[in-house]
Motif scaffolding. Sequence first.
Motif, PDB file in Angstrom:
ATOM      1  N   SER A   1       0.812  -1.248  -0.119  1.00 21.69           N
ATOM      2  CA  SER A   1       0.022  -0.044   0.075  1.00 21.69           C
ATOM      3  C   SER A   1       0.905   0.913  -0.084  1.00 21.69           C
ATOM      4  CB  SER A   1      -0.983   0.119   1.461  1.00 21.69           C
ATOM      5  OG  SER A   1      -1.789  -1.073   1.245  1.00 21.69           O
ATOM      6  N   LEU A   2       1.867   1.283   0.694  1.00 14.39           N
ATOM      7  CA  LEU A   2       2.787   2.248   0.804  1.00 14.39           C
ATOM      8  C   LEU A   2       3.584   2.632  -0.592  1.00 14.39           C
ATOM      9  CD1 LEU A   2       4.685   1.735   4.155  1.00 14.39           C
ATOM     10  CD2 LEU A   2       2.996   3.492   3.642  1.00 14.39           C
ATOM     11  N   LEU A   3       3.750   1.522  -1.263  1.00 12.32           N
ATOM     12  CA  LEU A   3       4.449   1.711  -2.654  1.00 12.32           C
ATOM     13  C   LEU A   3       3.328   2.127  -3.700  1.00 12.32           C
ATOM     14  CD1 LEU A   3       6.245  -1.766  -2.851  1.00 12.32           C
ATOM     15  CD2 LEU A   3       7.333   0.719  -2.847  1.00 12.32           C
ATOM     16  N   SER A   4       2.094   1.915  -3.394  1.00 13.29           N
ATOM     17  CA  SER A   4       1.155   2.253  -4.483  1.00 13.29           C
ATOM     18  C   SER A   4       0.429   3.713  -4.368  1.00 13.29           C
ATOM     19  CB  SER A   4      -0.245   1.436  -4.207  1.00 13.29           C
ATOM     20  OG  SER A   4      -0.876   1.659  -3.241  1.00 13.29           O
ATOM     21  N   HIS A   5       0.991   4.397  -3.347  1.00  9.15           N
ATOM     22  CA  HIS A   5       0.397   6.068  -3.383  1.00  9.15           C
ATOM     23  C   HIS A   5       0.852   6.500  -4.764  1.00  9.15           C
ATOM     24  CE1 HIS A   5       0.409   5.754   1.380  1.00  9.15           C
ATOM     25  NE2 HIS A   5      -0.641   4.908   0.867  1.00  9.15           N
ATOM     26  N   ARG A   6      -0.201   7.170  -5.292  1.00  8.20           N
ATOM     27  CA  ARG A   6       0.098   7.953  -6.440  1.00  8.20           C
ATOM     28  C   ARG A   6       1.112   7.428  -7.587  1.00  8.20           C
ATOM     29  NH1 ARG A   6      -3.474  12.274  -6.269  1.00  8.20           N
ATOM     30  NH2 ARG A   6      -3.611  13.274  -4.509  1.00  8.20           N
ATOM     31  N   THR A   7       0.746   5.951  -7.656  1.00  6.87           N
ATOM     32  CA  THR A   7       1.431   5.102  -8.570  1.00  6.87           C
ATOM     33  C   THR A   7       0.616   4.239  -9.026  1.00  6.87           C
ATOM     34  OG1 THR A   7       3.613   5.293  -7.149  1.00  6.87           O
ATOM     35  CG2 THR A   7       3.456   3.653  -8.786  1.00  6.87           C
ATOM     36  N   ARG A   8       0.684   3.521 -10.366  1.00  3.48           N
ATOM     37  CA  ARG A   8      -0.009   2.958 -11.137  1.00  3.48           C
ATOM     38  C   ARG A   8       0.115   1.636 -10.495  1.00  3.48           C
ATOM     39  NH1 ARG A   8       1.473   2.905 -17.472  1.00  3.48           N
ATOM     40  NH2 ARG A   8       3.406   2.702 -16.512  1.00  3.48           N
TER      41      ARG A   8
END
Length: 258
Positions: free
Chosen positions: A62-69
Amino acid sequence: MPLFSDPALSTAPRRRRLEAPATSSEPLKDKALEVHRRLCGVYGCPIPYFHSLDPLSELISSLLSHRTRNADSGRAFKALRARWPDWNAVEEAEVAEIEETIRGVTWPELKAPRIKAVLSAVRARAGKLSLDFLETLSVDEARGWLEAIPGIGPKTSAAVLSFSTLRMPALPVDSHHHRVAQRTGLIGPKVDVGPSHAVLRAQLPDDWSAQALYDNHEVLMLHGQQVCFHRSPACGRCVLLDICPTGQARQAKATEGR
């Protein structure tokens, strides 16, 4: 303020896991249920969970997914798992190494130190690198425990509880979900994503299962991705048009301009 500071909380007795909702008007509750019913008819409920990660792994994802495809954050997550054997090793790794490994995500220079800090915070507060103990807490308690860690907000805490193998009844709200909720009038135009979590959860039945809440998030998110676009929403083929004030206003304006 943290709800818990004692590592022994992992042995606490199992509690009722429903999320305590805020209040909401009956018309909005009825509308939320109608939106859910219609969108489930389009996208097919129940919707299968897209993966089954343990809660700590879901937190990192979830931390990696912030504002990221999703594709980019997924590759970064797999790269972390391939480079280091476990999260203990990631916690001990140099920030520069983590940043280089996750370079495909948005803002890797911010996410790399945050990942290390979050892992260290989990170890300090839980006594080990595991979030499995969250299943013994209520949804509110578990979310409070997570959100006491700097860098973890309502969306991330709800995602960890809902998407992970915990399968707890929490309602995540992403940008697509939020946009559909605003345009249909479920939330006001000034309600940001963070505060919208409590508002939207309060509109749904208190006793809804984890699957039902997951379905609600997924169908609103999918509708935002496939119909209710950020720019030029496809209102003409929207099953919510007759109950969507934004769509009706757009259609009326388009008719006037002919």
